[in-house]
Structures are given as C-alpha cells and as structure tokens.
Design an enzyme around this catalytic site. Structure first.
Site, mmCIF file in Angstrom:
data_model
loop_
_atom_site.group_PDB
_atom_site.id
_atom_site.type_symbol
_atom_site.label_atom_id
_atom_site.label_comp_id
_atom_site.label_asym_id
_atom_site.label_seq_id
_atom_site.Cartn_x
_atom_site.Cartn_y
_atom_site.Cartn_z
ATOM 1 N N ASP A 126 -2.147 30.090 -14.541
ATOM 2 C CA ASP A 126 -2.402 31.227 -15.412
ATOM 3 C C ASP A 126 -1.871 30.912 -16.810
ATOM 4 O OD1 ASP A 126 -3.285 33.769 -15.953
ATOM 5 O OD2 ASP A 126 -1.567 34.782 -15.043
ATOM 6 N N LYS B 128 -6.697 30.203 -15.593
ATOM 7 C CA LYS B 128 -7.196 31.560 -15.836
ATOM 8 C C LYS B 128 -6.666 32.027 -17.179
ATOM 9 C CE LYS B 128 -5.254 35.399 -13.943
ATOM 10 N NZ LYS B 128 -4.875 36.131 -15.170
ATOM 11 N N GLU C 105 -6.874 35.644 -19.989
ATOM 12 C CA GLU C 105 -7.242 37.052 -20.109
ATOM 13 C C GLU C 105 -8.140 37.270 -21.324
ATOM 14 O OE1 GLU C 105 -3.663 39.442 -20.223
ATOM 15 O OE2 GLU C 105 -2.862 38.525 -18.391
ATOM 16 N N GLU D 68 -9.288 43.400 -12.799
ATOM 17 C CA GLU D 68 -8.053 44.070 -12.379
ATOM 18 C C GLU D 68 -8.109 45.548 -12.753
ATOM 19 O OE1 GLU D 68 -4.403 42.208 -13.647
ATOM 20 O OE2 GLU D 68 -3.187 43.909 -12.983
HETATM 21 O O1 KIV Z 1 -0.166 36.947 -13.500
HETATM 22 C C1 KIV Z 1 -0.810 37.367 -12.551
HETATM 23 O O2 KIV Z 1 -0.381 37.358 -11.394
HETATM 24 C C2 KIV Z 1 -2.111 37.905 -12.826
HETATM 25 C C3 KIV Z 1 -2.624 38.889 -11.849
HETATM 26 C C4 KIV Z 1 -2.083 40.226 -12.174
HETATM 27 C C5 KIV Z 1 -4.081 38.888 -11.810
HETATM 28 O O3 KIV Z 1 -2.688 37.627 -13.828
#
Ligand code: KIV
Length: 283
Positions: free
Chosen positions: A87, A117, A119, A186
């Site tokens: 992330d 990932k 946002e 989400e």
């Molecule tokens: O950081 C994380 O775990 C996320 C989830 C909330 C989707 O981005």
C-alpha cells in the site's frame, strides 16, 4: 507450508470470470502472514493501516515507505504464494509521477510484492499510468480513502448522494481505463458497488460495500478483536484473539505472582554429581 501454487493475475481474473469471489485480507507481520498462507487467501494487502493497527498512530498519515517495506518483507516471508500488494503510504505518490514510480519500485525490488495500491480516482490517473509503464500492477482505492480523511469529513460512508456516487462511478472508470488491475471500494453503498462491479471488467473488491462485488476485504485486526480503539460496523469479528491473549496475560501475571509458573516442565536441572562437585568446589 501448504502446497498451493503462487497466485497470479490470470488466476484472479479467471476466478472473477467464473463468478468465484476473491478473498483478500490485510496483514502486517510474519506470524499472521504464515496463518494467512495456510488459509489459502488470494490477495494480501500490507495496508498503511499498519500505522494504526501496529504502530498505534491515530491515522495512516505518519506511515513512511521504510515502515511499509519492513512490514511487507515480513509478510512476504510468511506468505510466499498470495498475491501480495504494498500500500503506497501518504506522500509516496502524491508529489509526482517520478516519486510514485520510485516508491512503487521499492515494494517490488525490496519486498517482492506483486503489485501496489494507491488511493484516489481521476486525479491519480497519471500516477497509475506511470507505475504501470514501469511494469508494476496497480490496484485502485475509492470511496473512503483514509489518507484524505480530513477532506472527507471523517471515517464515514461515501457516495450517499447521486452526485457523490457519480464521481465514484466516473473515478472507477478512469482507473480501469488507465489500466488498474482491480479497484477496492471502501464504505460505499452496496448498490453503487454492484453497479460499478457490473460495468467493470477488472475485479471490484468490497470493504464494507456489500455482497455484490468480485471479492471481499477485511482488516485483520478487526476480524480478530486486535484493535483496541474501535471496531467499525463493516467488520465481522471471526474470533476474539484479543480476549484470548488478554486472558492469557492475566493468568501469567497470577501464576508468576503465585509461584505456579514456571513448572518443572518449563526448566532444566543438573545431575546430582555435577551439582555436588560444584558445591564441594565452592566450599
Ligand atoms: O491500509 C489499509 O489497510 C487499506 C484498507 C483500509 C483498504 O487501505
């Protein structure tokens, strides 16, 4: 270890096409990743939520790339076969395409993730394209995007009005057109999630956005009662590991205080003749 094969993108798309829901979970450390691997979960996200669940911050904003890499490496060691996503933390992609590619590249090179990932919607399309051009698969993330929690007005349902929902639908299309391999929704209303999933040709994963998606995600610590500050409504608690550990700790304190622990099975002795010799030497 189990004998499952390494999860690949074609495997994930095949499941989606056959209508078999994809399973996804967050994970942050080696022992939990080991258990996740045994369960056969398809996709594992090393989320920047580790700032809250593992590091005790009040938000995800203080998390750094170095924090993420250290945790992603541990998770990869525990789950060699899941499709592992790193992330992108706050400010690892917002400044420029180049920053985004360098940080995404660190996940791949230093932690052997399968993708990343990030946002955002239309505003991150150029980041998505730049990262993809470096050969790195990208998952999008729309709806409640915790790095923007301040401008979203808190951790709350997104896309409640037609206007807000339209923006999420358009953002999803923009991410898919840019080449995102999947999109996480989400905390958006279930029918908005269903509508996007029906139109999209890439997997749509729901976190608190209903049943009609191509897959589901839960946060590990919410599932097992391990986050003491709160449990969101969207989470389902599958077991109360927090209570189990808490009870164990209280028992430990009581047994040490009462000289019940350690028992003979928890320590080692010395042969009589060796001990007697030592005593003799010491006079
Ligand atoms: O950081 C994380 O775990 C996320 C989830 C909330 C989707 O981005």
């Amino acid at each position: 270890m189990n004998d499952r094969k390494k999860v690949s993108l074609p495997f994930l798309f095949d499941k989606m096409t056959k209508g078999v829901p994809l399973t996804m979970i967050t994970c942050y450390d080696y022992p939990m990743a080991y258990l996740v691997e045994q369960s056969g979960i398809d996709i594992v996200l090393v989320g920047d939520s580790l700032g809250m669940t593992m590091l005790g911050y009040d938000s995800t904003l203080p998390v750094t790339m170095d924090d993420m890499i250290r945790h992603a490496q541990a998770v990869r060691r525990g789950t060699p076969n899941a499709w592992l996503i790193g992330d992108m933390p706050y400010m690892s992609y917002q400044p420029s395409d180049e920053t985004a590619v360098r940080c995404a590249g660190r996940f791949m090179a230093e932690a052997a993730t399968d993708g990343i990932k990030l946002e955002g919607g239309q505003e991150v399309v150029s980041r998505v394209k730049a990262i993809l051009a470096a050969g790195i698969p990208v998952m999008g993330h729309l709806g409640l995007t915790p790095q923007s929690v301040s401008s979203l007005g808190g951790f709350r349902l997104q896309g409640k009005s037609a206007k807000q929902a339209r923006k999420i639908v358009d953002d999803a299309r923009a991410l898919e057109d840019a080449g995102a391999m999947a999109i996480l929704l989400e905390l958006v209303p279930d029918r908005i999630c269903e509508l996007i999933a029906k139109r999209a040709e890439v997997p749509i994963i729901s976190l608190g956005s209903g049943l009609n998606a191509d897959g589901q995600l839960l946060i590990f610590h919410d599932m097992f009662g391990l986050y003491p500050k709160f449990t969101p409504k969207m989470a389902k608690k599958y077991a109360d590991a927090g209570k189990l550990i808490g009870d164990g700790l209280k028992q430990y304190v009581s047994e040490v205080t009462g000289k019940v622990f350690p028992g003979p099975e928890n320590y080692f002795g010395i042969k009589d003749e060796e001990y007697d010799e030592l005593v003799r030497q010491l006079g």
